[in-house]
Design an enzyme around this catalytic site. Structure first.
Site, PDB file in Angstrom:
ATOM      1  N   GLY A  14       0.824  -1.200   0.000  1.00  0.00           N
ATOM      2  CA  GLY A  14       0.000   0.000   0.000  1.00  0.00           C
ATOM      3  C   GLY A  14       0.852   1.242   0.000  1.00  0.00           C
ATOM      4  O   GLY A  14       2.042   1.210   0.317  1.00  0.00           O
ATOM      5  N   GLU A  15       0.205   2.330  -0.422  1.00  0.00           N
ATOM      6  CA  GLU A  15       0.892   3.604  -0.425  1.00  0.00           C
ATOM      7  C   GLU A  15      -0.019   4.632   0.209  1.00  0.00           C
ATOM      8  O   GLU A  15      -1.160   4.800  -0.211  1.00  0.00           O
ATOM      9  CB  GLU A  15       1.242   4.000  -1.868  1.00  0.00           C
ATOM     10  CG  GLU A  15       1.873   5.370  -1.959  1.00  0.00           C
ATOM     11  CD  GLU A  15       2.811   5.513  -3.150  1.00  0.00           C
ATOM     12  OE1 GLU A  15       2.797   4.637  -4.032  1.00  0.00           O
ATOM     13  OE2 GLU A  15       3.551   6.502  -3.174  1.00  0.00           O
ATOM     14  N   GLY A  16       0.470   5.298   1.249  1.00  0.00           N
ATOM     15  CA  GLY A  16      -0.303   6.354   1.886  1.00  0.00           C
ATOM     16  C   GLY A  16       0.286   7.702   1.524  1.00  0.00           C
ATOM     17  O   GLY A  16       1.194   7.783   0.690  1.00  0.00           O
ATOM     18  N   PHE A  18       1.978   9.685   3.463  1.00  0.00           N
ATOM     19  CA  PHE A  18       3.284   9.925   4.089  1.00  0.00           C
ATOM     20  C   PHE A  18       4.162   8.691   4.149  1.00  0.00           C
ATOM     21  O   PHE A  18       5.262   8.741   4.667  1.00  0.00           O
ATOM     22  CB  PHE A  18       3.086  10.445   5.517  1.00  0.00           C
ATOM     23  CG  PHE A  18       2.127  11.586   5.605  1.00  0.00           C
ATOM     24  CD1 PHE A  18       2.402  12.784   4.950  1.00  0.00           C
ATOM     25  CD2 PHE A  18       0.956  11.470   6.325  1.00  0.00           C
ATOM     26  CE1 PHE A  18       1.506  13.848   5.016  1.00  0.00           C
ATOM     27  CE2 PHE A  18       0.059  12.532   6.399  1.00  0.00           C
ATOM     28  CZ  PHE A  18       0.347  13.722   5.744  1.00  0.00           C
ATOM     29  N   ALA A  19       3.646   7.574   3.643  1.00  0.00           N
ATOM     30  CA  ALA A  19       4.388   6.329   3.844  1.00  0.00           C
ATOM     31  C   ALA A  19       4.099   5.309   2.756  1.00  0.00           C
ATOM     32  O   ALA A  19       3.045   5.327   2.132  1.00  0.00           O
ATOM     33  CB  ALA A  19       4.014   5.737   5.197  1.00  0.00           C
ATOM     34  N   VAL A  21       3.805   1.165   2.485  1.00  0.00           N
ATOM     35  CA  VAL A  21       3.600   0.062   3.412  1.00  0.00           C
ATOM     36  C   VAL A  21       3.986  -1.250   2.734  1.00  0.00           C
ATOM     37  O   VAL A  21       3.606  -1.503   1.590  1.00  0.00           O
ATOM     38  CB  VAL A  21       2.137   0.020   3.906  1.00  0.00           C
ATOM     39  CG1 VAL A  21       1.936  -1.127   4.886  1.00  0.00           C
ATOM     40  CG2 VAL A  21       1.753   1.352   4.556  1.00  0.00           C
ATOM     41  N   LYS A  36       5.804   0.056   7.788  1.00  0.00           N
ATOM     42  CA  LYS A  36       5.390   1.353   7.253  1.00  0.00           C
ATOM     43  C   LYS A  36       6.613   2.259   7.214  1.00  0.00           C
ATOM     44  O   LYS A  36       7.115   2.690   8.242  1.00  0.00           O
ATOM     45  CB  LYS A  36       4.300   1.926   8.162  1.00  0.00           C
ATOM     46  CG  LYS A  36       3.584   3.119   7.611  1.00  0.00           C
ATOM     47  CD  LYS A  36       2.316   3.381   8.415  1.00  0.00           C
ATOM     48  CE  LYS A  36       1.670   4.688   8.011  1.00  0.00           C
ATOM     49  NZ  LYS A  36       0.393   4.899   8.712  1.00  0.00           N
ATOM     50  N   ASP A 129      -9.122  11.281  12.683  1.00  0.00           N
ATOM     51  CA  ASP A 129      -9.167  10.857  11.280  1.00  0.00           C
ATOM     52  C   ASP A 129      -9.891   9.519  11.132  1.00  0.00           C
ATOM     53  O   ASP A 129      -9.443   8.649  10.384  1.00  0.00           O
ATOM     54  CB  ASP A 129      -7.770  10.801  10.674  1.00  0.00           C
ATOM     55  CG  ASP A 129      -7.810  10.811   9.138  1.00  0.00           C
ATOM     56  OD1 ASP A 129      -8.858  11.194   8.569  1.00  0.00           O
ATOM     57  OD2 ASP A 129      -6.803  10.429   8.517  1.00  0.00           O
TER      58      ASP A 129
HETATM   59  P1  ADP Z   1      -3.234   6.403   4.420  1.00  0.00           P
HETATM   60  O1  ADP Z   1      -2.325   7.529   3.996  1.00  0.00           O
HETATM   61  O2  ADP Z   1      -4.159   5.928   3.322  1.00  0.00           O
HETATM   62  O3  ADP Z   1      -3.919   6.622   5.726  1.00  0.00           O
HETATM   63  P2  ADP Z   1      -1.380   4.372   5.465  1.00  0.00           P
HETATM   64  O4  ADP Z   1      -0.058   4.983   5.269  1.00  0.00           O
HETATM   65  O5  ADP Z   1      -1.846   4.155   6.863  1.00  0.00           O
HETATM   66  O6  ADP Z   1      -2.374   5.113   4.583  1.00  0.00           O
HETATM   67  O7  ADP Z   1      -1.468   2.983   4.716  1.00  0.00           O
HETATM   68  C1  ADP Z   1      -1.487   2.877   3.304  1.00  0.00           C
HETATM   69  C2  ADP Z   1      -2.040   1.535   2.880  1.00  0.00           C
HETATM   70  O8  ADP Z   1      -1.194   0.489   3.348  1.00  0.00           O
HETATM   71  C3  ADP Z   1      -3.397   1.211   3.466  1.00  0.00           C
HETATM   72  O9  ADP Z   1      -4.457   1.687   2.682  1.00  0.00           O
HETATM   73  C4  ADP Z   1      -3.376  -0.325   3.498  1.00  0.00           C
HETATM   74  O10 ADP Z   1      -3.686  -0.849   2.220  1.00  0.00           O
HETATM   75  C5  ADP Z   1      -1.942  -0.635   3.798  1.00  0.00           C
HETATM   76  N1  ADP Z   1      -1.723  -0.840   5.249  1.00  0.00           N
HETATM   77  C6  ADP Z   1      -1.508   0.101   6.195  1.00  0.00           C
HETATM   78  N2  ADP Z   1      -1.337  -0.426   7.410  1.00  0.00           N
HETATM   79  C7  ADP Z   1      -1.443  -1.774   7.251  1.00  0.00           C
HETATM   80  C8  ADP Z   1      -1.367  -2.905   8.153  1.00  0.00           C
HETATM   81  N3  ADP Z   1      -1.139  -2.750   9.457  1.00  0.00           N
HETATM   82  N4  ADP Z   1      -1.522  -4.128   7.635  1.00  0.00           N
HETATM   83  C9  ADP Z   1      -1.749  -4.284   6.312  1.00  0.00           C
HETATM   84  N5  ADP Z   1      -1.845  -3.285   5.416  1.00  0.00           N
HETATM   85  C10 ADP Z   1      -1.685  -2.038   5.865  1.00  0.00           C
END
Ligand code: ADP
Length: 303
Positions: A14-16, A18-19, A21, A36, A129
């Site tokens: 995943g991509e948020g 700020f991070a 994953v 993350k 949030d």
């Molecule tokens: P956002 O900026 O969307 O809030 P995060 O940085 O928290 O996102 O996470 C980005 C993506 O990474 C999430 O939408 C999810 O798909 C994946 N992800 C985040 N935390 C977890 C976790 N603990 N376990 C599995 N996947 C995760």
């Protein structure tokens, strides 16, 4: 680093904002984790803060309905958070049209959200949030509140805070009117809108701008009066939105039953002072009346 060696980093999941994953594995146990990695290159002061906030709050909060932070390590300039791995989130569950929800399922998800939130508030923290995408679901069905990048303490009562928090659709009217002395009630509004979304299977109030968000809110629930919400016309960004009539909007969620409608109304009170707390909400008859909440392991989940 030494600590990084405990974890084996796998594919990106995943991509948020700020991070990035990644999937990961604890080498000694084979346990699945999420790593993350905070984006360092684009890190400005503000972004840096979200990582620090997340670490600070997650290190202090330990509860079955809050995501567990297992480790923090750095490689070069990057901060890495190691979190328990969660399979999916409530947004994916809501969007998956192959899944059918019973009222008992909705009751279970809302109860788990409220137990986590009650604990967060009891510890003097605002999440700020809450949205379906931040309510993660473990393989055993347990719901866990995640993403503390916008969280803050509220112990210092009366201190001024920013109103630019909470994703618009889940943001309460006091924040949209620029209130800077808000409290735990902002998170309760978010849970209320998520509750309605679980029933309707579409976001309840999906504003396209902040003004449109207020319009949609008042259109749905009626324009608040001084009696509904004392003092709201004195808020910093108050402006007239138009006078929408009050109608029994809760009829559109009649499928949840009278107790459920009643609890939603308590969560979506315009006056933040009158809005139900997480602790009180958990005592509501909705949770003790039939049907019983579905056990987490039996909840519907995407394949
Ligand atoms: P956002 O900026 O969307 O809030 P995060 O940085 O928290 O996102 O996470 C980005 C993506 O990474 C999430 O939408 C999810 O798909 C994946 N992800 C985040 N935390 C977890 C976790 N603990 N376990 C599995 N996947 C995760």
């Amino acid at each position: 680093s030494q600590r990084a060696a405990r974890w084996e980093k796998g594919v990106k999941v995943g991509e948020g904002t700020f991070a990035n994953v990644y999937k990961g594995i604890e080498r000694s146990t084979g346990r699945k984790v999420a790593i993350k990695k905070i984006k360092a290159g684009e890190m400005k002061d503000g972004l840096d803060m979200t990582a620090l906030r997340e670490v600070k709050f997650l290190q202090e909060l330990h509860h079955p309905n809050i995501i567990a932070l297992l480790d923090v390590f750095s490689v070069k300039q990057n901060i890495n958070l190691v979190l328990e791995f969660l399979d999916t989130d409530l947004e994916a569950v809501i969007r998956d049209k192959a899944l059918i929800f019973q009222n008992a399922d909705i009751k279970s998800w809302i109860a788990m959200s409220l137990r986590g939130l009650e604990y967060i508030h009891r510890n003097g923290v605002l999440h700020r949030d809450l949205k379906p995408n931040n309510l993660l679901i473990a393989s055993n069905g347990e719901l866990k509140i995640a993403d503390f990048g916008l969280a803050r303490e509220f112990g210092d009562a009366g201190s001024k805070m920013t109103c630019q928090v909470i994703t618009r659709w889940y943001r309460p009217p006091e924040l949209l009117f620029g209130s800077r002395f808000y409290s735990t009630a902002v998170d309760m509004w978010s849970i209320g809108t998520i509750f309605v979304e679980l029933i309707l299977r579409v976001p309840f109030l999906s504003g396209e701008t902040d003004i449109d968000q207020l319009k949609k809110t008042f259109h749905a629930m009626g324009t608040p009066t001084e009696q509904d919400w004392p003092g709201h016309t004195k808020l910093p960004d108050y402006h007239e939105i138009g006078s929408y009539p009050k109608n029994p909007w809760w009829n559109m969620i009649s499928s949840i039953g009278k107790e459920g409608q009643d609890l939603v109304k308590d969560m979506l009170k315009y006056d933040p002072v009158a809005r139900v707390s997480a602790r009180k909400a958990l005592e509501h008859r909705f949770f003790s009346s039939y049907p019983r909440p579905t056990p987490p392991a039996s909840l519907p989940k995407p394949l």
